[in-house]
Design an enzyme around this catalytic site. Structure first.
Site, short mmCIF file in Angstrom:
data_model
loop_
_atom_site.label_atom_id
_atom_site.label_comp_id
_atom_site.label_asym_id
_atom_site.label_seq_id
_atom_site.Cartn_x
_atom_site.Cartn_y
_atom_site.Cartn_z
N TYR A 63 0.87 -1.18 0.00
CA TYR A 63 0.00 0.00 0.00
C TYR A 63 0.90 1.23 0.00
O TYR A 63 1.54 1.56 0.98
CB TYR A 63 -0.88 0.03 1.24
CG TYR A 63 -1.92 -1.06 1.33
CD1 TYR A 63 -2.29 -1.81 0.22
CD2 TYR A 63 -2.55 -1.33 2.53
CE1 TYR A 63 -3.25 -2.81 0.32
CE2 TYR A 63 -3.52 -2.32 2.64
CZ TYR A 63 -3.86 -3.05 1.54
OH TYR A 63 -4.80 -4.04 1.64
N LEU A 221 -21.23 0.37 -2.26
CA LEU A 221 -22.56 -0.22 -2.33
C LEU A 221 -23.61 0.86 -2.57
O LEU A 221 -23.61 1.91 -1.92
CB LEU A 221 -22.88 -0.93 -1.02
CG LEU A 221 -22.03 -2.17 -0.67
CD1 LEU A 221 -22.40 -2.66 0.72
CD2 LEU A 221 -22.24 -3.28 -1.70
#
Length: 290
Positions: A63, A221
């Site tokens: 990362y 979502l």
């Protein structure tokens, strides 16, 4: 009882951890590449997570690369005794930010040492082997060679426990013949539920399941059902999605990520949200519609 404790606990390796943790991926720059936009804000998020009772932080040296691990060390070292840091190996970043497999013995060994150095640790609590046969999801293929390398690093005392990421049920069975597997980290959320049976199998065996992209990841979502339920409960859709995961199975550990202290606090209060059986049935219907 504090907010986060209401989520309960589960065993991860040699520790019992609270089921709501924190994922550090979003602390890096755009596309999980380069430094954060606001260095001090990133440190503040990590410190607030621990102050709120988080005892399980998920990270990786790819990362950034190297960015989130160095931030974690700067913000939190010397580490609280109960803090479990979980990292992952098996990938590297290209100069353009691409995600590339890194499965050779040399690459895996170097990755463990990079994580140790950048986190400032002598041993890593849990290392997940990220399988990269397909960057878009699990794909079949033997994991014996890379997992054997990681198991040897464990025998050398550099790694306490081993997990698997982005894997199939077949690969988990293969992996468990090579080493003790304490957790599995795959994509799973309200709309992406291909691991339903796997989660239940792992729960029976006392193995933690850690869904990545619990809120949808790069594609958050979006559902009228989720929004309607959240409005009725006086919560945000993301809080509802996290609360559903906590109800889904006792072995699920959550690592929602954010670069905002306010959003972090919002995520952690999902532990307080109570979902009725009727609400659960509504939310379960999202998978069929996905």
């Amino acid at each position: 009882m504090s907010t986060i404790q209401q989520a309960g606990t589960f065993i991860l390796g040699s520790h019992t951890v609270k089921r709501l943790g924190y994922g550090a991926m979003q602390l890096a720059g755009p596309g999980v590449f380069g430094p954060p936009k606001d260095h001090d804000a990133a440190l503040a998020v990590l410190r607030e997570a621990v102050a709120q009772g988080v005892d399980h932080i998920d990270t990786s040296d790819f990362y950034g690369p190297h960015v989130t691990n160095r931030l974690i060390r700067e913000a939190l070292a010397p580490y609280p005794k109960d803090l479990v840091i979980v990292t992952k190996i098996g990938a590297r970043r290209g100069a353009d930010g691409s995600w590339l497999p890194a499965f050779s013995a040399e690459a895996l060994t170097r990755a463990v040492h990079d994580n140790l150095r950048n986190l400032g640790l002598e041993v890593i609590d849990v290392v997940n082997l990220r399988i990269m046969f397909d960057t878009h999801g699990p794909a079949e293929g033997s994991i014996e060679a890379p997992l054997t390398v990681l198991a040897e690093l464990q025998r050398q005392g550099l790694v306490r426990h081993i997990g698997l990421s982005n894997v199939t049920s077949t690969q988990i069975r293969e992996g468990r013949r090579i080493a003790e597997i304490v957790c599995v980290q795959n994509q799973y959320n309200l709309a992406h539920r291909s691991d339903d049976a796997l989660i239940d199998d792992l729960a029976r065996d006392g193995i933690a399941y850690v869904p990545f992209f619990p809120l949808g990841g790069f594609n958050p979502l979006q559902s009228s059902t989720l929004s309607d339920v959240a409005q009725r409960l006086g919560a945000t859709p993301m809080q509802v999605a996290l609360a559903w995961l906590l109800r889904r199975a006792p072995n699920i550990l959550l690592i929602p990520g954010t670069s905002s202290v306010a959003h972090l606090r919002e995520n952690l209060t999902a532990a307080e949200l109570k979902l009725s059986d009727n609400v659960l049935r509504e939310l379960d219907g999202m998978a069929a519609a996905a």
